[in-house]
Every structure is written in C-alpha cells, then in structure tokens.
Write a protein that holds these residues in place. Structure first.
Motif, short mmCIF file in Angstrom:
data_model
loop_
_atom_site.label_atom_id
_atom_site.label_comp_id
_atom_site.label_asym_id
_atom_site.label_seq_id
_atom_site.Cartn_x
_atom_site.Cartn_y
_atom_site.Cartn_z
N UNK A 277 0.80 -1.02 -0.03
CA UNK A 277 0.04 0.20 -0.05
C UNK A 277 0.93 1.13 -0.06
N UNK A 278 0.35 2.35 -0.18
CA UNK A 278 1.09 3.78 -0.23
C UNK A 278 1.77 3.97 1.11
N UNK A 279 0.85 3.46 2.39
CA UNK A 279 1.67 3.62 3.62
C UNK A 279 2.87 2.76 3.67
N UNK A 280 2.65 1.35 3.25
CA UNK A 280 3.75 0.59 3.30
C UNK A 280 4.89 1.11 2.44
N UNK A 281 4.87 1.81 1.25
CA UNK A 281 5.93 2.24 0.36
C UNK A 281 6.56 3.28 1.20
N UNK A 282 5.65 4.28 2.01
CA UNK A 282 6.41 5.14 2.69
C UNK A 282 7.32 4.70 3.87
#
Length: 478
Positions: A29-34
């Motif tokens: 997810x975007x949070x994981x990538x961040x």
C-alpha cells in the motif's frame, strides 16, 4: 570502512527506483511504501549519535563490524521478505545497522590519519564514495530491474548489498589487527561500556518527534498531531541537554558532551553540514522527479541523467585536498558556494528554455561545487574535537546530515509538489524550486566568510578545557 558509506547511500537511492516493482510484487500500500522509504532513514537518523558514542566506548572497528553484520543480515531479510510487513521490519533493522556503521567511518578517519593532510584525503574519499553510492543507486537499480537478474525482480536491489557487506566483514579482522594501536587510545580514554542509556532515549525521542512529522506530515496535510510532535521534540531536546550537563558534572560520559557545543568551529561546521545536505538531497529529489515525471525518462535513463552531477561530485571531492594545500578552508568553501550557485543558476536557465544538453552541463557544475564542500566542511567540523569525544562528534555530524536532508526534502519537496498541483509544468516547478535550493549554497558561502582565518585557530583543545563562546586563547589567534 568506506564500504559502509557506499552501502548506506546506495540503499537510499536504489529503493526509490524499485518502488513500482515492489508495489506490484508485494501489493504494498501507499503507507507500506512510505515506511519502506522513510522508516529506514528515520531509524538511521535516530541512532547516529548513539552509534558514535558506542564507537568511543568500544572502538570503531568493533562497532563497525556489528553494524555491518546487522545491515547485511537485514538486507538478506529484505530480499527474502514474503510480505510488505516483513519488508518494513527488515528495513528498520537496516537503518539500525547504518546508524552503527556511518559514525565509525568519520571516527576511523580521525584515528587512523593523525596527519592533517592525510585526514583531508580520507574525508575526500568519503565524499567521493557518497557521490558514487548515489549514482550507483540509480544506475544499478535501473539495470537490475531491467535485466531481472536470476528472476529476482525487485529483490535483487536488496540482495546486491550482501556481497559487499560480506567482503567488508571478511576483511575487518585484518584491518583491525593492522591499525589496532592507533585506535586503542580512543577506547582507553573512556573505557569500554561507558554509555548513556538515559541520554540515548531522550535524544531518540526528541529526534523522532521532530522527524516523523517531516517524513509523513505532508501526505496528511500536516494535521494537528504533527505540530504537537514538533513542540514535544523541543521539550525533550531541552531536557536532553540539561541531563547531559548534569551527567558530565557528575563525571559521567554523556551521549553528547556539552563542551562540544561550545567549540565555535564545531557549531559553525554543523550549520554548514546542514546547509550542504539540505540543498543536496532536495536537489536530487526534484531532479529525479523532473527526469522521470516531467521528461518521461525510465529508471536507467534517469540514473544516466544524474551521472554528470554525481560524477563531478566524486571528482571534486577527491580534488579538494589538493586545493586545500594552496587555499584556506574558508576560501575553498566560498569557492564551492560560488560554483554550486552558478550550477543551480544554469539548471534554472536551461530548464526555462527546455534545453536538456545545457541542463546536463549545469548538473556537472552543480555537482562539482557541492563536491568541493565535503572535505573542508568535515575538516572544520571535526578537527577541533577532543580525541575522546571523536565518536560522539561524528555521530552528531551524521545526525545533522540526516536532519538537514529531511528538512530539505520536505521543505523544497513541498514547494515542488505545490507548484505541480497548481498546474505548473515540471520544468517550471523545477526551476522555481532550484532557485530556493540555491539559497542554501549562498548561505553556506556567507557563513564560510566568518570562519577563522588560520589553521592555528583550529587546533584541538583538551576535553574540559574548551574556551567559552566568543573567547579564543591569545596564543591561538583568529
């Protein structure tokens, strides 16, 4: 030792190139990538001061070996991660290993090279490796993904660390045995095991509350909790400094010796380090966005486009010690500021007219100016430090590098994205943001004018006998 500097910088840039493939492969997810990107740098920045102090207590080779072992093992875990959650945890472990490794490089430069000219050469080599690591991250990452080596896909960008880390660990016993006598004095000064757990917790808490809003606040439009974190960071920082003074007064070994902050050249050097990394990292960010999003270049082409800047950075870093034989530190810093400013101006003009060729030329000039900064900045910052506090000072310098980078990326990145969201073309957004980044080079040049004129004023002073702010002993001059 420089293998640590190489891997740490490589891992900052190589993962950026691999994010689209990682998103597809692990359904991140975007949070994981961040967290994969920012979590590594966050833990890395939080642990640097403690890593430097551990080098003082146990010796730079021992702590370097421990950090490299953690980093290499974490790289294997990253490459074999079955899920995004495991990858995030392994990246945090990589950051912890980096925090142990990086301060030891600066500490070893001071311990292994007592001669000033040799030490400048060590700092120059460090700067060159930073440039090589940066460009290698872009080029190697793009090539590994394009070639799909052994069918590993994105996993190869983490597993490529393993051979380098393994070779460093294999050579470490030989290096330690060869140079143990030179480093032994640093360990004997403080005594093994004298660390500051309370100070470490306070420092990590303060840095964490400061950097978390910078790392993740923009995507959430800087909510109220981010302001509370910044306020809490200030409170903990004040408590940390008071505790460190109390511990030193009791005869303890604080994480950050208070007398370091009373050394004028060390303080000014920290400001120069912050300005250098603020501009450098922000420029790399917006340049990568311009090449990939604005000009539509692929990962490998983007890495090639950054080659003029990174290559010139590495070459200028190696040339700086020779220039220092002829000119004073502050004059070279002023020259570096002028060259970097001219390069930034060239980037602005070339993008305004849409000329890619002249942009590449300007990138080379910018890289050369930034590369000339590295050696004199590190020399000014570290050579006035008492030997027993070298590790702590190295950790502080490394921490300021990370904080400066975070401020630059968040601040100038926000300007760039705001312009894009307002409908500005990427070329115009890049030119306007680069104009702001150029101010960091100008400010560094102005500050360099006020550095001491002679090398005599920069001689190290004994611990506990550091002159008060604004006072210099008569026999040192200014």
């Amino acid at each position: 030792m420089l293998s640590g500097t190489f891997l740490v910088n490589l891992d900052v840039f190589i993962v950026v190139v691999a994010m689209p493939a990682l998103q597809h492969g692990l359904r991140a997810t975007a949070g994981d990538q961040q967290l994969v990107l920012a979590g590594y740098q966050l833990v890395y920045g939080l642990g640097l001061i403690a890593g430097g102090r551990l080098g003082d207590a146990f010796g730079c080779f021992r702590v370097f070996g421990a950090g490299m072992a953690v980093f290499t093992a974490a790289s294997i875990a990253c490459g074999l991660a079955p899920s995004a959650a495991v990858l995030v945890a392994a990246r945090l472990a990589q950051g912890a290993g980096s925090a142990l490794v990086v301060p030891q490089v600066y500490l070893a430069a001071q311990a292994l090279f007592p001669d000033e000219e040799e030490r400048r050469g060590a700092f120059a080599a460090t700067g060159a490796v930073i440039g090589v690591g940066a460009v290698s991250g872009q080029l190697l990452g793009g090539w590994l993904l394009a070639a799909d080596v052994a069918g590993l896909g994105w996993r190869a960008v983490f597993l490529v660390n393993v051979p380098v880390g393994g070779a460093a660990l294999a050579l470490l016993p030989w290096a330690a045995a060869t140079h143990r006598l030179r480093c032994k004095a640093l360990v004997d000064t403080l005594g093994a095991g004298r660390v500051d757990p309370v100070g470490t917790v306070l420092a990590a808490g303060s840095l964490g509350l400061f950097t978390v809003p910078l790392v993740s606040g923009r995507e959430r439009a800087y909510p109220s909790w981010s302001l509370l974190c910044l306020a809490g960071s200030l409170v903990l920082a004040v408590g940390f400094l008071r505790y460190e003074r109390t511990l030193r007064a009791r005869g303890g070994a604080p994480l950050l010796p208070p007398e370091l902050l009373r050394v004028p050249c060390f303080r000014r050097g920290l400001v120069l380090v912050a300005l250098l990394n603020c501009g450098l990292n922000a420029f790399v960010l917006v340049l990568g966005l311009l090449l990939q999003q604005g000009l539509g270049w692929g990962p490998l082409a983007t890495g090639a486009g950054m080659l003029p800047s990174a290559g010139a950075f590495a070459v200028a870093s190696l040339l700086a010690p020779r220039l220092l034989r002829r000119v004073a530190d502050r004059r070279l810093l002023c020259l570096a500021a002028v060259v970097a400013s001219v390069g930034y101006a060239g980037c602005m003009v070339s993008t305004s007219f849409g000329s890619v060729l002249w942009l590449l030329v300007a990138l080379g000039v910018t890289g050369a100016g930034l590369g000339l900064f590295v050696t004199p900045v590190l020399a000014v910052s570290l050579r006035t430090v008492p030997p027993e506090d070298s590790g702590a000072a190295s950790g502080v310098v490394s921490t300021v590098q990370q904080l400066g980078a975070a401020l630059g990326v968040c601040g100038f990145g926000a300007v760039f994205f705001a312009l894009i969201e307002a409908g500005a073309p990427h070329l115009r957004a890049f030119a306007v943001t680069t104009a702001g980044i150029a101010l960091t080079a100008v400010a560094a040049g102005v500050l360099a004018v006020f550095l001491p004129r002679t090398a005599a004023s920069l001689r190290p002073v004994p611990s506990g006998r550091v002159p008060a702010i604004g006072h210099t002993p008569p026999d040192h001059g200014s």
